[in-house]
Design a protein around this motif. Structure first.
Motif, PDB file in Angstrom:
ATOM      1  N   VAL A 165       0.952  -1.134  -0.045  1.00 29.37           N
ATOM      2  CA  VAL A 165      -0.038  -0.068   0.013  1.00 29.37           C
ATOM      3  C   VAL A 165       0.739   1.323  -0.204  1.00 29.37           C
ATOM      4  N   PRO A 166       1.823   1.265   0.748  1.00 33.78           N
ATOM      5  CA  PRO A 166       2.757   2.532   0.844  1.00 33.78           C
ATOM      6  C   PRO A 166       3.495   2.701  -0.629  1.00 33.78           C
ATOM      7  N   ARG A 191      -3.277   8.096  -3.991  1.00 41.02           N
ATOM      8  CA  ARG A 191      -1.781   8.108  -4.557  1.00 41.02           C
ATOM      9  C   ARG A 191      -1.431   9.598  -4.032  1.00 41.02           C
ATOM     10  N   PHE A 192      -0.295   9.766  -3.775  1.00 36.46           N
ATOM     11  CA  PHE A 192       0.140  11.114  -3.265  1.00 36.46           C
ATOM     12  C   PHE A 192       0.268  12.136  -4.240  1.00 36.46           C
ATOM     13  N   LEU A 285      -7.050   8.139   9.880  1.00 31.06           N
ATOM     14  CA  LEU A 285      -5.670   8.634  10.460  1.00 31.06           C
ATOM     15  C   LEU A 285      -5.461  10.131   9.985  1.00 31.06           C
ATOM     16  N   ARG A 286      -6.230  10.406   8.954  1.00 30.47           N
ATOM     17  CA  ARG A 286      -6.081  12.073   8.451  1.00 30.47           C
ATOM     18  C   ARG A 286      -6.649  12.923   9.437  1.00 30.47           C
ATOM     19  N   ARG A 293       0.466  10.974   6.104  1.00 29.57           N
ATOM     20  CA  ARG A 293       1.915  10.604   5.963  1.00 29.57           C
ATOM     21  C   ARG A 293       1.846   9.139   5.452  1.00 29.57           C
ATOM     22  N   PRO A 294       3.256   8.860   5.009  1.00 23.57           N
ATOM     23  CA  PRO A 294       3.469   7.680   4.357  1.00 23.57           C
ATOM     24  C   PRO A 294       3.353   6.421   5.302  1.00 23.57           C
ATOM     25  N   GLU A 295       3.492   6.673   6.390  1.00 21.24           N
ATOM     26  CA  GLU A 295       3.422   5.606   7.328  1.00 21.24           C
ATOM     27  C   GLU A 295       2.022   5.146   7.560  1.00 21.24           C
ATOM     28  N   HIS A 296       1.074   5.764   7.253  1.00 23.22           N
ATOM     29  CA  HIS A 296      -0.242   5.702   7.497  1.00 23.22           C
ATOM     30  C   HIS A 296      -0.618   4.504   6.559  1.00 23.22           C
ATOM     31  N   GLY A 297       0.148   4.326   5.480  1.00 22.43           N
ATOM     32  CA  GLY A 297      -0.092   3.350   4.557  1.00 22.43           C
ATOM     33  C   GLY A 297       0.239   1.914   4.903  1.00 22.43           C
ATOM     34  N   VAL A 298       1.052   1.940   5.854  1.00 22.06           N
ATOM     35  CA  VAL A 298       1.783   0.803   6.265  1.00 22.06           C
ATOM     36  C   VAL A 298       0.579   0.073   7.235  1.00 22.06           C
TER      37      VAL A 298
END
Ligand SMILES: [Zn+2]
Ligand SMILES: [Zn+2]
Length: 431
Positions: A165-166, A191-192, A285-286, A293-298
């Motif tokens: 996912v990240p 996607r960012f 999480l937002r 943040r990218p870690e949210h994807g983890v």
């Protein structure tokens, strides 16, 4: 008691259907080529039809070349294995655990993969590595080295999504199938690089300022689940429909059985669950952290893997794991963080195939059953006609699932085999 080296001929142990090494290598190569033509014709045709393009003469020429090249590769893999099997025995004077399966398969596969188109090598390497990892796991469980973990495939799947996912969110675009699949299940707006969908100041549309999706967060989460549930249900039922099409023509009533099958529901829950959970976790999480943040994807990926509880599949979990390792590794190379190793794909294909062949020779009972069936079909039963009772002397239980004893030509059997099995009641010879 097992011996480290078994002294006998390759006719005794390896190709008892013919006394000639050249005959056996060429014969198996030809059989494998013929069977491959059948397999690859359907594979190439199906993937061509799936692309939905209008056929033009240039495509047909390309298709034919592809089928021939892939069949030549697989045919040569068969030829190369037996050829090296006999050559290795000739030079080393006997068989060991290493040189009766692994080594000749490595040599044969390495030469064979060079025949295949470079663009297909990665896919092949991934396929055999996946089957090999599953088979090695079965081998370790059988030896009691590792314990079969309950829901192990679910955990593997969760960890895989935690990396996938990240990766998907970082990706700007990719032609990789795993990218399209992620986009299909999760949606494009995570996607960012995706543009923010303006909310036009609509008060009723409650979404976080950092959320790029169109509607409210609640709508977005539910939409993910419901739409992908329906899609998953439909895809599963559709596959069943195609697979049982011949039966359906004979008995049209089967259609209700296909449509109402519980597995469709489970697959729907699996696909819909991933989409719903990943979207929910990311939106929440937002809201909680006020950041994206990218870690949210983890976290989203890890929890998003839970729905595999509805549709457990070791093959799927393991395939996606290797696929994810591949895309993340490739990303690392492009970013200059990981070294590009020349010939790595070819090495991986040969190594994994060699592992599989080692198991096919010495412990077919631990090989993934579908792969064993594939090898036996590809060689028109030859793979099951090795004398594994002789190989039992190197690795006990080699013959436990295939206790085949060939009908030998008496004057071609080696003196060693005679003295080893002289008293064996199964030892029959025809002249
Ligand atoms: Zn031979
Ligand atoms: Zn949202």
């Amino acid at each position: 008691m097992s011996a480290s080296k078994l002294i006998c001929s390759c006719y005794d142990a390896g190709h008892p259907w013919t006394t000639s090494c050249a005959d056996s290598a060429v014969g198996v190569g030809a059989i494998a080529f013929k069977q491959s033509l059948r397999i690859y014709t359907s594979v190439y045709l199906l993937s061509y039809v799936a692309r939905g393009k209008k056929p033009v003469p240039a495509d047909i020429k390309k298709l034919l070349r592809g089928i021939l090249q892939s069949s030549a590769f697989l045919g040569f893999n068969g030829f190369g294995f037996i050829g090296s099997f006999c050559a290795v025995r000739y030079f080393s004077g006997g068989f060991t655990k290493f040189n009766a399966g692994f080594l000749p398969a490595f040599i044969g596969s390495f030469l064979a993969i060079l025949i295949e188109r470079p663009s297909r090598r990665g896919q092949l390497a991934l396929y055999v590595t996946n089957v090999a990892s599953e088979s090695v796991w079965r081998m370790l469980v059988a030896r009691g080295i590792v314990k079969s973990v309950r829901h192990g495939e679910v955990l593997v799947f969760m960890l895989t999504l935690a990396a996938l996912v990240p990766w998907y969110r970082r990706c700007t675009s990719s032609r990789d199938s795993v990218y399209s699949l992620s986009r299909f299940i999760i949606g494009g707006s995570e996607r960012f690089s995706a543009p923010i969908y303006p909310d036009h100041g609509n008060r009723r549309c409650t979404k976080h300022a950092l959320c790029k999706h169109k509607n409210s967060c609640i709508y977005y989460m539910l939409e993910g689940f419901v739409k992908k549930f329906i899609a998953g249900y439909g895809i599963h039922a559709g596959f069943r429909f195609i697979l049982s099409f011949a039966n359906l023509l004979r008995n049209p009533r089967l259609i209700t059985k296909i449509v109402s099958n519980m597995d469709n529901v489970k697959f729907g829950l699996f696909v819909g669950g991933i989409s719903g959970i990943v979207r929910s976790v990311l939106c929440n999480l937002r809201w909680i952290t006020g950041k994206d943040r990218p870690e949210h994807g983890v976290i989203a990926g890890f929890l998003g893997g839970l729905p595999m509880l509805f549709y457990k599949s070791t093959t799927l979990a393991s395939y996606l794991m290797w696929k994810t390792i591949e895309v993340v590794y490739r990303e690392g190379i492009q970013a200059g963080k990981l070294p590009a190793i020349p010939g790595f794909i070819e090495f991986l294909y040969s190594f994994s195939t060699a592992m599989l062949f080692h198991m096919a020779v010495f412990e077919p009972h631990n090989l993934k059953p579908s792969y064993w069936k594939f090898l036996v079909n590809l060689t028109d039963l030859r793979f099951a006609q090795m004398n594994r009772q002789v190989l039992d002397l190197i690795l006990p239980k080699a013959s436990s699932s295939v206790p085949f004893w060939p009908k030998y030509e008496a004057d071609h059997v080696s003196q060693e085999l005679r003295s080893m099995f002289g008293l064996n009641p199964h030892f029959s010879m025809t002249s």
